[in-house]
Motif scaffolding. Structure first.
Motif, PDB file in Angstrom:
ATOM      1  N   ASP A 103       0.818  -1.227   0.000  1.00 57.50           N
ATOM      2  CA  ASP A 103       0.000   0.000   0.000  1.00 57.50           C
ATOM      3  C   ASP A 103       0.847   1.270   0.000  1.00 57.50           C
ATOM      4  O   ASP A 103       0.544   2.251   0.673  1.00 57.50           O
ATOM      5  CB  ASP A 103      -0.937   0.015   1.222  1.00 57.50           C
ATOM      6  N   ILE A 104       1.907   1.256  -0.784  1.00 61.60           N
ATOM      7  CA  ILE A 104       2.876   2.354  -0.738  1.00 61.60           C
ATOM      8  C   ILE A 104       2.282   3.683  -1.213  1.00 61.60           C
ATOM      9  O   ILE A 104       2.651   4.754  -0.718  1.00 61.60           O
ATOM     10  CB  ILE A 104       4.126   1.990  -1.559  1.00 61.60           C
ATOM     11  N   LEU A 105       1.349   3.669  -2.168  1.00 61.65           N
ATOM     12  CA  LEU A 105       0.812   4.920  -2.714  1.00 61.65           C
ATOM     13  C   LEU A 105      -0.571   5.264  -2.179  1.00 61.65           C
ATOM     14  O   LEU A 105      -1.101   6.332  -2.501  1.00 61.65           O
ATOM     15  CB  LEU A 105       0.761   4.855  -4.241  1.00 61.65           C
ATOM     16  N   SER A 106      -1.134   4.407  -1.353  1.00 63.37           N
ATOM     17  CA  SER A 106      -2.489   4.681  -0.862  1.00 63.37           C
ATOM     18  C   SER A 106      -2.524   5.877   0.074  1.00 63.37           C
ATOM     19  O   SER A 106      -3.582   6.469   0.306  1.00 63.37           O
ATOM     20  CB  SER A 106      -3.036   3.442  -0.149  1.00 63.37           C
ATOM     21  N   GLN A 107      -1.360   6.245   0.633  1.00 65.88           N
ATOM     22  CA  GLN A 107      -1.314   7.362   1.579  1.00 65.88           C
ATOM     23  C   GLN A 107      -1.010   8.701   0.914  1.00 65.88           C
ATOM     24  O   GLN A 107      -0.928   9.728   1.589  1.00 65.88           O
ATOM     25  CB  GLN A 107      -0.252   7.078   2.647  1.00 65.88           C
ATOM     26  N   VAL A 108      -0.833   8.683  -0.392  1.00 68.53           N
ATOM     27  CA  VAL A 108      -0.530   9.925  -1.100  1.00 68.53           C
ATOM     28  C   VAL A 108      -1.815  10.733  -1.292  1.00 68.53           C
ATOM     29  O   VAL A 108      -2.794  10.238  -1.855  1.00 68.53           O
ATOM     30  CB  VAL A 108       0.129   9.632  -2.468  1.00 68.53           C
ATOM     31  N   THR A 109      -1.794  11.972  -0.814  1.00 67.33           N
ATOM     32  CA  THR A 109      -2.939  12.869  -1.006  1.00 67.33           C
ATOM     33  C   THR A 109      -2.778  13.612  -2.331  1.00 67.33           C
ATOM     34  O   THR A 109      -1.780  14.316  -2.534  1.00 67.33           O
ATOM     35  CB  THR A 109      -3.044  13.875   0.148  1.00 67.33           C
ATOM     36  N   ILE A 110      -3.727  13.431  -3.213  1.00 66.19           N
ATOM     37  CA  ILE A 110      -3.626  14.070  -4.518  1.00 66.19           C
ATOM     38  C   ILE A 110      -4.082  15.527  -4.396  1.00 66.19           C
ATOM     39  O   ILE A 110      -5.183  15.801  -3.904  1.00 66.19           O
ATOM     40  CB  ILE A 110      -4.508  13.335  -5.546  1.00 66.19           C
ATOM     41  N   PRO A 111      -3.248  16.483  -4.822  1.00 69.60           N
ATOM     42  CA  PRO A 111      -3.653  17.896  -4.758  1.00 69.60           C
ATOM     43  C   PRO A 111      -4.944  18.145  -5.544  1.00 69.60           C
ATOM     44  O   PRO A 111      -5.183  17.505  -6.579  1.00 69.60           O
ATOM     45  CB  PRO A 111      -2.471  18.630  -5.397  1.00 69.60           C
ATOM     46  N   PRO A 112      -5.801  19.049  -5.048  1.00 65.90           N
ATOM     47  CA  PRO A 112      -7.086  19.302  -5.732  1.00 65.90           C
ATOM     48  C   PRO A 112      -6.922  19.677  -7.200  1.00 65.90           C
ATOM     49  O   PRO A 112      -7.718  19.244  -8.049  1.00 65.90           O
ATOM     50  CB  PRO A 112      -7.693  20.456  -4.931  1.00 65.90           C
ATOM     51  N   GLU A 113      -5.875  20.472  -7.519  1.00 66.72           N
ATOM     52  CA  GLU A 113      -5.715  20.883  -8.906  1.00 66.72           C
ATOM     53  C   GLU A 113      -5.370  19.703  -9.820  1.00 66.72           C
ATOM     54  O   GLU A 113      -5.794  19.643 -10.975  1.00 66.72           O
ATOM     55  CB  GLU A 113      -4.648  21.974  -9.036  1.00 66.72           C
ATOM     56  N   LEU A 114      -4.602  18.722  -9.261  1.00 65.13           N
ATOM     57  CA  LEU A 114      -4.275  17.536 -10.055  1.00 65.13           C
ATOM     58  C   LEU A 114      -5.511  16.655 -10.215  1.00 65.13           C
ATOM     59  O   LEU A 114      -5.747  16.091 -11.289  1.00 65.13           O
ATOM     60  CB  LEU A 114      -3.134  16.751  -9.402  1.00 65.13           C
ATOM     61  N   LYS A 115      -6.296  16.551  -9.158  1.00 68.88           N
ATOM     62  CA  LYS A 115      -7.540  15.791  -9.259  1.00 68.88           C
ATOM     63  C   LYS A 115      -8.431  16.376 -10.351  1.00 68.88           C
ATOM     64  O   LYS A 115      -9.034  15.657 -11.152  1.00 68.88           O
ATOM     65  CB  LYS A 115      -8.279  15.814  -7.917  1.00 68.88           C
ATOM     66  N   GLN A 116      -8.522  17.711 -10.359  1.00 65.15           N
ATOM     67  CA  GLN A 116      -9.352  18.378 -11.363  1.00 65.15           C
ATOM     68  C   GLN A 116      -8.817  18.118 -12.764  1.00 65.15           C
ATOM     69  O   GLN A 116      -9.572  17.831 -13.699  1.00 65.15           O
ATOM     70  CB  GLN A 116      -9.385  19.886 -11.081  1.00 65.15           C
TER      71      GLN A 116
END
Length: 297
Positions: A103-116
């Motif tokens: 689960d190495i990447l499950s803790q990465v918070t995606i920035p709102p602008e990247l999500k958009q």
């Protein structure tokens, strides 16, 4: 005399710029004193040390097998099952369902602008959009500081898919089998994935390699001879963070067993003279005596 063999190698050579796969040729390994045949499934050195588990060795040529269904608790690696066997100048390892960096990447918070940006990707032309350089948080592994540009993706759609649907591990290995007998050995690797991407494992020539990557550098089928005549083969060596953590998977060492000690001679009872029996002397032979008998008549 022990035989020489040019090893058959199964290595990965499909994902350039993602991970290094190479074969290490036979070479002297240290000057250790004579060692027994042995085998282990997993070990790690570095910030997260893991002892050789499970571990088997043969001091006198007798076959020994040991198994483990789980490793000591750690955040680095897990396996479903591992078996190590060592015997008379032979050793082998079987390892199943290896997960490195769960689960190495499950803790990465995606920035709102990247999500958009990910949610509005055009159907065509998105492959040419530049990759954003976003710092990744501490992933709980002995890795250097990373950004999104260090991830094994080719374009923005790949990055969006990786972060929105994070894989279960940094590295996943379906199965890994290693064996040696005398001076020869071999490696068999099942399906292998890096951050969810399957890596094909064609056979390669000796010393074949791929460019390294900040996430992991992997050596496949490393083999070496020791100064005492022993031979060691290791299925996978995974180098994280430029040597900060080194994981060895499925390692077998073949060495002639120590000579059995000669049995000590049994102490003999001291020599005893036969018991003497007092025999009475023989009686002398009687001497006849002449006598006169009276005459009657």
């Amino acid at each position: 005399m022990r035989r020489q063999l040019t090893p058959t190698v199964l290595t990965a050579a499909a994902v350039a710029g993602v991970v290094t796969f190479s074969l290490v040729a036979s070479a002297p390994v240290g000057n250790a004193a004579a060692r027994p045949s042995s085998a282990y499934a997993v070990s790690a050195e570095g910030q997260v040390p893991i002892p050789k588990t499970p571990y088997a060795e043969s001091l006198d040529g007798t076959r020994h097998t040991t198994s483990a269904l789980e490793l000591p608790k750690n955040p680095l690696i897990s396996v479903r099952a591992g078996t190590a066997t060592a015997g008379n100048d032979s050793a082998s390892v079987e390892l199943f369902d290896i997960v490195v960096g769960p689960d190495i990447l499950s803790q990465v918070t995606i920035p709102p602008e990247l999500k958009q940006q990910c949610s509005t990707l055009p159907k065509t032309g998105a492959d040419n959009l530049p990759l954003p350089d976003i710092a990744l948080p501490d992933l709980g592994l002995p890795l250097p500081k990373l950004s999104t540009k260090d991830l094994p993706v080719k374009n923005l759609p790949d990055l969006c898919n990786l972060l929105l649907n994070p894989p279960k591990s940094l590295l996943g290995i379906d199965s890994l089998n290693v064996w040696c007998s005398g001076d020869e050995g071999g490696v068999d690797i099942g399906s292998l994935t890096l951050l969810g991407q399957t890596i094909k494992l064609p056979s390669t020539k000796q010393s074949a390699s791929l460019p390294s990557n900040p996430l992991a550098s992997i050596t496949v089928n490393s083999q070496g001879k020791h100064s005492d005549g022993a031979f060691t083969i290791t299925g996978l060596s995974i180098n994280l963070g430029g040597g900060t953590e080194v994981i060895n998977l499925a390692s077998a060492t073949c060495a002639k067993p120590a000579a059995k000690p000669k049995p000590k001679p049994q102490p003999q009872a001291p020599h005893e003279a036969p018991a003497q029996v007092n025999t009475p002397p023989a009686a002398p032979v009687p001497t006849p005596v002449k006598t006169h008998h009276p005459v009657t008549g």
